[in-house]
Design a protein around this motif. Structure first.
Motif, PDB file in Angstrom:
ATOM      1  N   LEU A   1      -5.637  -9.207  -2.329  1.00  0.00           N
ATOM      2  CA  LEU A   1      -4.936  -7.915  -2.329  1.00  0.00           C
ATOM      3  C   LEU A   1      -5.175  -7.175  -3.636  1.00  0.00           C
ATOM      4  O   LEU A   1      -5.452  -5.969  -3.641  1.00  0.00           O
ATOM      5  N   ILE A   2      -5.090  -7.883  -4.744  1.00  0.00           N
ATOM      6  CA  ILE A   2      -5.303  -7.262  -6.055  1.00  0.00           C
ATOM      7  C   ILE A   2      -6.718  -6.697  -6.154  1.00  0.00           C
ATOM      8  O   ILE A   2      -6.921  -5.577  -6.643  1.00  0.00           O
TER       9      ILE A   2
ATOM     10  N   LYS B   1       3.948  -9.723  -6.791  1.00  0.00           N
ATOM     11  CA  LYS B   1       4.380 -11.075  -7.187  1.00  0.00           C
ATOM     12  C   LYS B   1       5.165 -11.737  -6.055  1.00  0.00           C
ATOM     13  O   LYS B   1       4.998 -12.934  -5.791  1.00  0.00           O
ATOM     14  N   GLY B   2       6.023 -10.969  -5.395  1.00  0.00           N
ATOM     15  CA  GLY B   2       6.754 -11.499  -4.241  1.00  0.00           C
ATOM     16  C   GLY B   2       5.797 -11.884  -3.126  1.00  0.00           C
ATOM     17  O   GLY B   2       5.946 -12.936  -2.492  1.00  0.00           O
ATOM     18  N   PHE B   3       4.808 -11.031  -2.894  1.00  0.00           N
ATOM     19  CA  PHE B   3       3.771 -11.301  -1.905  1.00  0.00           C
ATOM     20  C   PHE B   3       3.070 -12.617  -2.236  1.00  0.00           C
ATOM     21  O   PHE B   3       2.828 -13.450  -1.363  1.00  0.00           O
ATOM     22  N   GLN B   4       2.768 -12.816  -3.520  1.00  0.00           N
ATOM     23  CA  GLN B   4       2.082 -14.018  -3.969  1.00  0.00           C
ATOM     24  C   GLN B   4       2.922 -15.265  -3.708  1.00  0.00           C
ATOM     25  O   GLN B   4       2.402 -16.294  -3.270  1.00  0.00           O
ATOM     26  N   GLN B   5       4.219 -15.178  -3.942  1.00  0.00           N
ATOM     27  CA  GLN B   5       5.096 -16.317  -3.694  1.00  0.00           C
ATOM     28  C   GLN B   5       5.169 -16.655  -2.206  1.00  0.00           C
ATOM     29  O   GLN B   5       5.273 -17.812  -1.834  1.00  0.00           O
TER      30      GLN B   5
ATOM     31  N   TYR C   1       0.839  -1.216   0.000  1.00  0.00           N
ATOM     32  CA  TYR C   1       0.000   0.000   0.000  1.00  0.00           C
ATOM     33  C   TYR C   1       0.869   1.260   0.000  1.00  0.00           C
ATOM     34  O   TYR C   1       0.565   2.231  -0.684  1.00  0.00           O
ATOM     35  N   ARG C   2       1.933   1.235   0.775  1.00  0.00           N
ATOM     36  CA  ARG C   2       2.828   2.399   0.833  1.00  0.00           C
ATOM     37  C   ARG C   2       3.541   2.649  -0.488  1.00  0.00           C
ATOM     38  O   ARG C   2       3.902   3.772  -0.795  1.00  0.00           O
ATOM     39  N   LEU C   3       3.756   1.585  -1.246  1.00  0.00           N
ATOM     40  CA  LEU C   3       4.368   1.752  -2.566  1.00  0.00           C
ATOM     41  C   LEU C   3       3.361   2.272  -3.587  1.00  0.00           C
ATOM     42  O   LEU C   3       3.692   3.090  -4.438  1.00  0.00           O
TER      43      LEU C   3
END
Length: 191
Positions: free
Chosen positions: A167-168, A153-157, A133-135
């Motif tokens: 999240l999306i 994508k990192g979050f998804q992994q 969110y901050r990004l």
């Protein structure tokens, strides 16, 4: 000789550091454990890993927990020793403190999540989401959106496809007018 040289070079930090290291070696040669402990503590608090291990081997086992608490309290306030501080928290399995650090420095979750995920999956999700969110919030061009989507994508992994899909969807709802961002999110969904 080292003590006199330290007095002479007190305004030259680099030389002071070198003199202290020489003094440590002199104490090693003399077997002066008390002085070695003091100097290795000072070096460890400055982030020198080698001296952390020396300190750990010099301090009596029953005194180590107290010494470590004092050292960690000082290290917490010094950004320079951050890698050693985090390494100690990981090695000592001080996950509550590691989690606290990530809550205050959300970007650190990218590197530290493997140590926290098993014990704190919900908190890792919250911190990682907050980081994304901050990004996204200040992003205003495709490059920034693409970068944020790489983090997704990192979050998804880390947390799985279901968490990433949620999240999306939240991000789509929050930013319906950012067409380029929605396009980048669509690319993440397709992968």
């Amino acid at each position: 000789m080292c003590a006199k040289s330290e007095q002479l070079d007190v305004k030259l930090p680099g030389l002071m550091h070198d003199w202290k290291k020489l003094r440590f070696r002199a104490y090693e040669g003399m077997g002066n454990t008390a002085e070695m402990i003091d100097l290795s503590f000072e070096f460890a608090v400055d982030g020198e890993q080698e001296y952390y291990y020396k300190l750990r081997s010099l301090v009596a086992v029953e005194e180590w927990p107290e010494k470590m608490e004092v050292m960690l309290a000082e290290m917490k306030m010094r950004p320079r020793c951050r890698p050693l501080y985090l390494g100690i928290l990981i090695d000592e399995k001080r996950l509550d403190e590691l989690l606290d650090y990530c809550q205050k420095n959300v970007a650190a979750i990218e590197q530290l999540h493997p140590h926290l995920l098993a014990d704190y999956p919900h908190e890792v999700n919250e911190i990682y989401t907050s980081y994304i969110y901050r990004l996204v919030e200040p992003a205003s061009n495709r490059k920034a959106y693409w970068s944020a989507c790489q983090k997704i994508k990192g979050f998804q992994q880390v947390l799985g496809a279901e968490a990433a899909a949620g999240l999306i969807e939240e991000l789509k709802f929050m930013y319906p007018k950012r067409k380029a961002f929605l396009d980048e999110l669509g690319k993440v969904e397709k992968e």
